[in-house]
Design a protein around this motif. Sequence first.
Motif, PDB file in Angstrom:
ATOM      1  N   GLY A  99      13.250 -30.153  16.031  1.00  0.00           N
ATOM      2  CA  GLY A  99      12.393 -31.287  16.393  1.00  0.00           C
ATOM      3  C   GLY A  99      12.352 -31.549  17.885  1.00  0.00           C
ATOM      4  N   ALA A 100      13.514 -31.639  18.520  1.00  0.00           N
ATOM      5  CA  ALA A 100      13.565 -32.035  19.937  1.00  0.00           C
ATOM      6  C   ALA A 100      12.756 -31.081  20.806  1.00  0.00           C
ATOM      7  CB  ALA A 100      15.012 -32.089  20.408  1.00  0.00           C
ATOM      8  N   GLN A 101      12.883 -29.774  20.509  1.00  0.00           N
ATOM      9  CA  GLN A 101      12.210 -28.785  21.341  1.00  0.00           C
ATOM     10  C   GLN A 101      10.688 -28.877  21.151  1.00  0.00           C
ATOM     11  OE1 GLN A 101      14.163 -24.978  21.127  1.00  0.00           O
ATOM     12  NE2 GLN A 101      12.323 -23.937  21.882  1.00  0.00           N
ATOM     13  N   ALA A 102      10.251 -29.025  19.899  1.00  0.00           N
ATOM     14  CA  ALA A 102       8.810 -29.147  19.631  1.00  0.00           C
ATOM     15  C   ALA A 102       8.265 -30.445  20.219  1.00  0.00           C
ATOM     16  CB  ALA A 102       8.545 -29.094  18.129  1.00  0.00           C
ATOM     17  N   HIS A 153      20.294 -33.483  21.507  1.00  0.00           N
ATOM     18  CA  HIS A 153      19.403 -32.347  21.263  1.00  0.00           C
ATOM     19  C   HIS A 153      18.174 -32.404  22.165  1.00  0.00           C
ATOM     20  CE1 HIS A 153      22.049 -31.874  17.856  1.00  0.00           C
ATOM     21  NE2 HIS A 153      21.625 -30.626  17.789  1.00  0.00           N
ATOM     22  N   PHE A 154      17.713 -33.612  22.454  1.00  0.00           N
ATOM     23  CA  PHE A 154      16.599 -33.761  23.415  1.00  0.00           C
ATOM     24  C   PHE A 154      17.053 -33.226  24.775  1.00  0.00           C
ATOM     25  CE2 PHE A 154      13.751 -35.662  26.388  1.00  0.00           C
ATOM     26  CZ  PHE A 154      12.583 -36.029  25.718  1.00  0.00           C
ATOM     27  N   VAL A 155      18.248 -33.632  25.197  1.00  0.00           N
ATOM     28  CA  VAL A 155      18.762 -33.196  26.503  1.00  0.00           C
ATOM     29  C   VAL A 155      18.916 -31.672  26.522  1.00  0.00           C
ATOM     30  CG1 VAL A 155      20.770 -33.286  28.032  1.00  0.00           C
ATOM     31  CG2 VAL A 155      19.879 -35.394  27.018  1.00  0.00           C
ATOM     32  N   ALA A 156      19.494 -31.124  25.457  1.00  0.00           N
ATOM     33  CA  ALA A 156      19.711 -29.669  25.410  1.00  0.00           C
ATOM     34  C   ALA A 156      18.388 -28.916  25.468  1.00  0.00           C
ATOM     35  CB  ALA A 156      20.478 -29.299  24.142  1.00  0.00           C
ATOM     36  N   ALA A 157      17.337 -29.468  24.870  1.00  0.00           N
ATOM     37  CA  ALA A 157      16.039 -28.785  24.811  1.00  0.00           C
ATOM     38  C   ALA A 157      15.347 -28.727  26.178  1.00  0.00           C
ATOM     39  CB  ALA A 157      15.127 -29.465  23.790  1.00  0.00           C
ATOM     40  N   LEU A 158      15.825 -29.494  27.166  1.00  0.00           N
ATOM     41  CA  LEU A 158      15.210 -29.442  28.500  1.00  0.00           C
ATOM     42  C   LEU A 158      15.307 -28.040  29.100  1.00  0.00           C
ATOM     43  CD1 LEU A 158      16.494 -32.820  30.024  1.00  0.00           C
ATOM     44  CD2 LEU A 158      14.134 -32.274  29.378  1.00  0.00           C
ATOM     45  N   ASP A 159      16.318 -27.277  28.692  1.00  0.00           N
ATOM     46  CA  ASP A 159      16.432 -25.913  29.218  1.00  0.00           C
ATOM     47  C   ASP A 159      15.499 -24.952  28.501  1.00  0.00           C
ATOM     48  OD1 ASP A 159      18.425 -25.768  31.423  1.00  0.00           O
ATOM     49  OD2 ASP A 159      19.566 -26.925  29.956  1.00  0.00           O
ATOM     50  N   ALA A 160      15.120 -25.301  27.266  1.00  0.00           N
ATOM     51  CA  ALA A 160      14.179 -24.447  26.528  1.00  0.00           C
ATOM     52  C   ALA A 160      12.738 -24.697  26.986  1.00  0.00           C
ATOM     53  CB  ALA A 160      14.309 -24.703  25.027  1.00  0.00           C
ATOM     54  N   VAL A 161      12.472 -25.904  27.490  1.00  0.00           N
ATOM     55  CA  VAL A 161      11.102 -26.246  27.934  1.00  0.00           C
ATOM     56  C   VAL A 161      11.172 -26.718  29.389  1.00  0.00           C
ATOM     57  CG1 VAL A 161       8.969 -27.467  27.312  1.00  0.00           C
ATOM     58  CG2 VAL A 161      10.735 -27.123  25.566  1.00  0.00           C
ATOM     59  N   PRO A 162      11.277 -25.771  30.335  1.00  0.00           N
ATOM     60  CA  PRO A 162      11.483 -26.177  31.742  1.00  0.00           C
ATOM     61  C   PRO A 162      10.290 -26.884  32.359  1.00  0.00           C
ATOM     62  CG  PRO A 162      11.215 -23.795  31.547  1.00  0.00           C
ATOM     63  CD  PRO A 162      11.272 -24.317  30.148  1.00  0.00           C
ATOM     64  N   GLU A 163       9.138 -26.879  31.681  1.00  0.00           N
ATOM     65  CA  GLU A 163       7.971 -27.601  32.225  1.00  0.00           C
ATOM     66  C   GLU A 163       8.202 -29.104  32.200  1.00  0.00           C
ATOM     67  OE1 GLU A 163       7.832 -25.429  29.702  1.00  0.00           O
ATOM     68  OE2 GLU A 163       6.797 -23.704  30.572  1.00  0.00           O
ATOM     69  N   MET A 164       9.115 -29.564  31.381  1.00  0.00           N
ATOM     70  CA  MET A 164       9.424 -31.005  31.366  1.00  0.00           C
ATOM     71  C   MET A 164      10.450 -31.286  32.461  1.00  0.00           C
ATOM     72  SD  MET A 164       9.130 -34.091  30.163  1.00  0.00           S
ATOM     73  CE  MET A 164       8.459 -34.220  28.509  1.00  0.00           C
ATOM     74  N   ILE A 199      10.842 -43.163  24.244  1.00  0.00           N
ATOM     75  CA  ILE A 199      11.483 -42.481  23.121  1.00  0.00           C
ATOM     76  C   ILE A 199      12.902 -43.037  23.027  1.00  0.00           C
ATOM     77  CG2 ILE A 199      12.251 -40.250  22.204  1.00  0.00           C
ATOM     78  CD1 ILE A 199       9.898 -39.076  23.933  1.00  0.00           C
ATOM     79  N   VAL A 200      13.187 -43.660  21.904  1.00  0.00           N
ATOM     80  CA  VAL A 200      14.497 -44.292  21.743  1.00  0.00           C
ATOM     81  C   VAL A 200      15.239 -43.549  20.638  1.00  0.00           C
ATOM     82  CG1 VAL A 200      15.726 -46.442  21.299  1.00  0.00           C
ATOM     83  CG2 VAL A 200      13.478 -46.507  22.390  1.00  0.00           C
ATOM     84  N   GLY A 201      16.346 -42.916  21.018  1.00  0.00           N
ATOM     85  CA  GLY A 201      17.143 -42.198  20.020  1.00  0.00           C
ATOM     86  C   GLY A 201      17.756 -43.177  19.033  1.00  0.00           C
ATOM     87  N   PRO A 258      15.301 -40.646  15.174  1.00  0.00           N
ATOM     88  CA  PRO A 258      16.636 -40.485  14.586  1.00  0.00           C
ATOM     89  C   PRO A 258      17.223 -39.120  14.950  1.00  0.00           C
ATOM     90  CG  PRO A 258      15.065 -41.320  12.958  1.00  0.00           C
ATOM     91  CD  PRO A 258      14.270 -40.875  14.148  1.00  0.00           C
ATOM     92  N   ALA A 259      18.526 -39.080  15.152  1.00  0.00           N
ATOM     93  CA  ALA A 259      19.174 -37.864  15.665  1.00  0.00           C
ATOM     94  C   ALA A 259      18.908 -36.655  14.778  1.00  0.00           C
ATOM     95  CB  ALA A 259      20.674 -38.111  15.816  1.00  0.00           C
ATOM     96  N   ASP A 260      18.884 -36.848  13.452  1.00  0.00           N
ATOM     97  CA  ASP A 260      18.688 -35.680  12.568  1.00  0.00           C
ATOM     98  C   ASP A 260      17.244 -35.182  12.605  1.00  0.00           C
ATOM     99  OD1 ASP A 260      18.110 -38.145  11.359  1.00  0.00           O
ATOM    100  OD2 ASP A 260      18.129 -37.261   9.360  1.00  0.00           O
ATOM    101  N   VAL A 261      16.291 -36.073  12.863  1.00  0.00           N
ATOM    102  CA  VAL A 261      14.895 -35.642  13.018  1.00  0.00           C
ATOM    103  C   VAL A 261      14.806 -34.741  14.247  1.00  0.00           C
ATOM    104  CG1 VAL A 261      12.546 -36.448  13.527  1.00  0.00           C
ATOM    105  CG2 VAL A 261      13.952 -37.679  11.855  1.00  0.00           C
ATOM    106  N   SER A 262      15.600 -35.075  15.243  1.00  0.00           N
ATOM    107  CA  SER A 262      15.629 -34.324  16.488  1.00  0.00           C
ATOM    108  C   SER A 262      16.313 -32.960  16.305  1.00  0.00           C
ATOM    109  CB  SER A 262      16.387 -35.176  17.504  1.00  0.00           C
ATOM    110  OG  SER A 262      16.258 -34.689  18.778  1.00  0.00           O
ATOM    111  N   TRP A 263      17.398 -32.910  15.513  1.00  0.00           N
ATOM    112  CA  TRP A 263      18.169 -31.652  15.448  1.00  0.00           C
ATOM    113  C   TRP A 263      17.713 -30.713  14.336  1.00  0.00           C
ATOM    114  CZ3 TRP A 263      22.657 -35.375  14.255  1.00  0.00           C
ATOM    115  CH2 TRP A 263      22.949 -35.454  12.886  1.00  0.00           C
ATOM    116  N   SER A 264      16.901 -31.207  13.385  1.00  0.00           N
ATOM    117  CA  SER A 264      16.520 -30.362  12.247  1.00  0.00           C
ATOM    118  C   SER A 264      15.391 -29.404  12.608  1.00  0.00           C
ATOM    119  CB  SER A 264      16.077 -31.234  11.067  1.00  0.00           C
ATOM    120  OG  SER A 264      17.149 -32.041  10.653  1.00  0.00           O
TER     121      SER A 264
END
Length: 561
Positions: free
Chosen positions: A3-6, A29-40, A96-98, A157-163
Amino acid sequence: MIGAQALIGSLVSAGVDTCFMNPGTSEMHFVAALDAVPEMRGILALFEGVAAGAADGYARIAGRPAAVLLHLGPGLANGLANLHNARRARSPVVAIVGGHATGHARYDSPLQSDIEALARTVSGWVRTCGTTRDLTQDAMRAVDAARRGQIATLVLPADVSWSDGAAIAAPRPAPSPQPADAGQVKVIAGLLAPDAARSAGLARSARSARSEGSARSEGSARSAGLARSAGSAGSAGLARSAGSAAMLLLGGTALTERGLAAASRISAATGARLLAETFPARMEVGAGIPAVNRLAYLAERAEAQLTGLDHLILAGAQAPVSFFGYPGRPSDLVPAGCTVVVLAEADQDAETALEQLADQIAAETPPVLARAARTAVPPGPLTASTLASAIAASLPEHAIVSDEANTSGAALPQALACASRHTLLTLTGGAIGQGLPVATGAAVAAPDRPVLALEADGSALYTIQALWTQAREQLNVTTVLLNNAAYAILRMELARTAAGEAGQRASRMLDLSDPTPNFAEISNGMGVPATRVHLAEDLDQALRRAYAEPGPHLIEAIMSR
Ligand SMILES: Cc1ncc(C[n+]2csc(CCOP(=O)(O)OP(=O)(O)O)c2C)c(N)n1
Ligand SMILES: [Mg+2]
């Protein structure tokens, strides 16, 4: 894709490529995904009020939303004051509020709270995302809602982000500005210049144009309903009699270069007076732009500005009200007997409505533009007047000025009207602690423009951590920190509210001395090189040095007492 990456990928594809954040465990997971999407571009703020205010400043300059990432209810609560200011500015912000993982929420662990309830106090759109599959569509709805000039809060929600199971969503087209009611433009043309309106082939009585307009759409019914009269003149009084006084009150998109030029033409052709709202989100000011005074903050001064009016025409501004209620004083500042007519609501395209009006009644009239005045800086101690001279004399072309100067800034509007052309950003919602964050976000949005933050000491201390973000991101922000060691305005308000004489104990609540904060030390400690000045000529020199050198600077201006 998780979720976070998409989510981040979808935001970027919708043009939301900057995220001011202060994350926690539920956002990892949002923070970790910043490396997968460097345009953000992720930008760390050390307090949520800084992140929220920076998103506001970014939106005011970029004209599109940034995201803010906040940690559960408490993180959102820390950002609320500046989200309130952003709401008042009609800034688009995607918040966006975790949240806790959906299965975890029912255990009432320590950070559990009612996030939606907090969000609703400032947001025009709120949703808690239920499943990873729906996440990116929800995000596109949030972007869409924000682009309409509001805060859109997506609880994640955290699981929506990590699933797994999310896909990048296609961006939606940006909404076009909501047009003002063409019927109202004609009504006001007839009101301001009946002859010009008639010769332009608009020989229709104000009254029939108005009722036609109100039959057409919900928007026009709304504006027609707003044509009110404090006396008994009613709508029949909409034809302006010879010698009657009219004023255009400008706000929102009326304060662009185009809007101001059109308003100036109308004024020059018809004699209508011009005034801008007290605290614009964004206003173009300076040489080459029509000089328009702002409605005074103090109600008694505002009353004087509005006195004698027969017709008040609102273009992107609200009808004038007193900032506070005072014993025995009116809240509604519209003079008795004055008719209020709406050309454009705050959420409508006031700029175009003014141009249409100008083309109907001021076709041959050019705007009156402010001419550059080279001001000399009077040497000596820093007072409101010498401060304003030094700021105006050194201001570079096309600067952005974030004004939270409060009482020290009393002489600025007059001095800046003839200074180099600039964009002014003000304290829209009255919640102090906005100036440094807004300057920070504006500098991110416009890296090629110099940003000047005029910041009063008391206000600065709400969100002083903004300096650290300016240093981290090497932003071109010059802060003039106005140290008067007081909540000076509240000393004045104590008298105005008739709260009585300040005794010793009360005075201590309005005083910032004992100890007086040392802002140059705080700034150096945050990584922003600082100097201290006591004299106007030294401020002038320090400003010129700061503008000439990239990166942030702070000049602590010790105000004379
Ligand atoms: C969030 C928030 N808290 C408190 C206030 C009340 N308040 C209004 S002005 C002010 C003091 C301002 O002092 P300073 O920024 O130093 O400006 P000065 O009056 O000295 O020019 C305070 C505390 C407010 N407007 N917003
Ligand atoms: Mg102060």
